[in-house]
Scaffold this motif. Structure first.
Motif, PDB file in Angstrom:
ATOM      1  N   LEU A   1       0.812  -1.223   0.000  1.00  0.00           N
ATOM      2  CA  LEU A   1       0.000   0.000   0.000  1.00  0.00           C
ATOM      3  C   LEU A   1       0.842   1.269   0.000  1.00  0.00           C
ATOM      4  O   LEU A   1       0.418   2.299   0.527  1.00  0.00           O
TER       5      LEU A   1
ATOM      6  N   ALA B   1      -1.052   3.929  -1.854  1.00  0.00           N
ATOM      7  CA  ALA B   1      -2.496   3.981  -1.593  1.00  0.00           C
ATOM      8  C   ALA B   1      -2.890   5.313  -0.963  1.00  0.00           C
ATOM      9  O   ALA B   1      -2.229   5.801  -0.050  1.00  0.00           O
TER      10      ALA B   1
ATOM     11  N   LYS C   1      -4.243   2.534   6.793  1.00  0.00           N
ATOM     12  CA  LYS C   1      -3.270   1.751   6.043  1.00  0.00           C
ATOM     13  C   LYS C   1      -2.504   0.814   6.972  1.00  0.00           C
ATOM     14  O   LYS C   1      -2.301  -0.366   6.662  1.00  0.00           O
TER      15      LYS C   1
END
Length: 259
Positions: free
Chosen positions: A39, A42, A49
């Motif tokens: 991630l 992301a 996260k």
């Protein structure tokens, strides 16, 4: 006595050997690159996260931590089956390869399943107590579906039903179909229908009691934030762009006219 020991040795060898068979697929073949690689690009709050990495990566990425007993058949087969299935639904190792629409659908599902308590599954929590989501964790993950983008102004003007179908196919079919109930109710005839009225679907009590009828105004408000319409709404997916909401509504309206 010697025969007993031989039988025991054969049993151990057989169980160990079978642990290297993979009847449901082999999730071990994908090389782990480290939790820190997950991630990275992301667009989501850092605390959300971190939660996904620490509490979901075991099953939903290639960063699975394999305990010793994960080589003992037939239990190893069941563990591998669950991980293969989990990665099919969401693989954090491949997040950057997903389109924005696919990411938004997954964020909504994460939010929904965190609220419902469906994730992590009970069989996983039984062996990994630390994976259980706290109330704070649930609140953190529940905001993910709102993180897909800031909601634009209310949709207005004539929509493009053709583009609306494209939006529906990309963003809605993970939970909805037109003809059958799934994670969401069937949507054939939704325009002009009373909210919470599809037979056989388990709506929230708030939606059933809302008295809403789905029209341009109510659908636009719902699609821009279901929990702003009904606080206990089970739907967590948002369509942040006003133009896409307008086109979706045009598509629903066109289907209703043709039915």
């Amino acid at each position: 006595m010697k025969r007993v020991w031989m039988l025991a040795a054969l049993t151990v060898a057989s169980v160990t050997g079978l642990g290297y068979a993979h009847p449901f697929g082999n999730p071990r073949v994908v090389e782990a690159k480290g939790l820190g690689t997950l991630l990275q690009g992301a667009k989501m709050p850092p605390d959300a996260k971190a939660l996904l990495v620490t509490k979901c990566a075991d099953c939903h990425s290639s960063e699975t931590r394999w305990p010793v007993y994960a080589r003992i058949a037939p239990g190893s087969w069941l563990i591998e089956r669950d991980i293969v299935d989990a990665r099919k639904h969401m693989d954090l190792s491949r997040w950057e390869l997903l389109s924005m629409e696919q990411q938004q659908v997954l964020l909504a599902k994460i939010s929904k399943e965190a609220k419902s308590g469906d994730m992590p599954p009970l069989q996983y929590v039984a062996l990994h107590w630390g994976a259980k989501l706290t109330h704070t964790d649930v609140r953190t993950l529940s905001t993910l579906s709102k993180n897909a983008g800031d909601s634009e102004a209310t949709a207005s003007g004539a929509g493009d039903a053709v583009h609306g179908k494209m939006v529906f196919d990309k963003r809605c079919t993970g939970c909805h179909s037109m003809e059958i109930n799934g994670e969401g109710p069937k949507l054939a005839g939704v325009y002009g229908r009373k909210a919470g009225s599809v037979a056989g679907f388990d709506y929230s009590q708030g939606l059933k009691n809302s008295g809403l009828t789905w029209n341009d105004a109510t659908l636009d408000k719902w699609l821009s934030g279901p929990d702003s319409v009904v606080p206990d709404a089970k739907m967590d997916f948002y369509v942040p762009k006003a133009g896409e909401r307008r086109d979706l509504i045009a598509y629903f309206k066109l289907l209703n006219m043709g039915s």
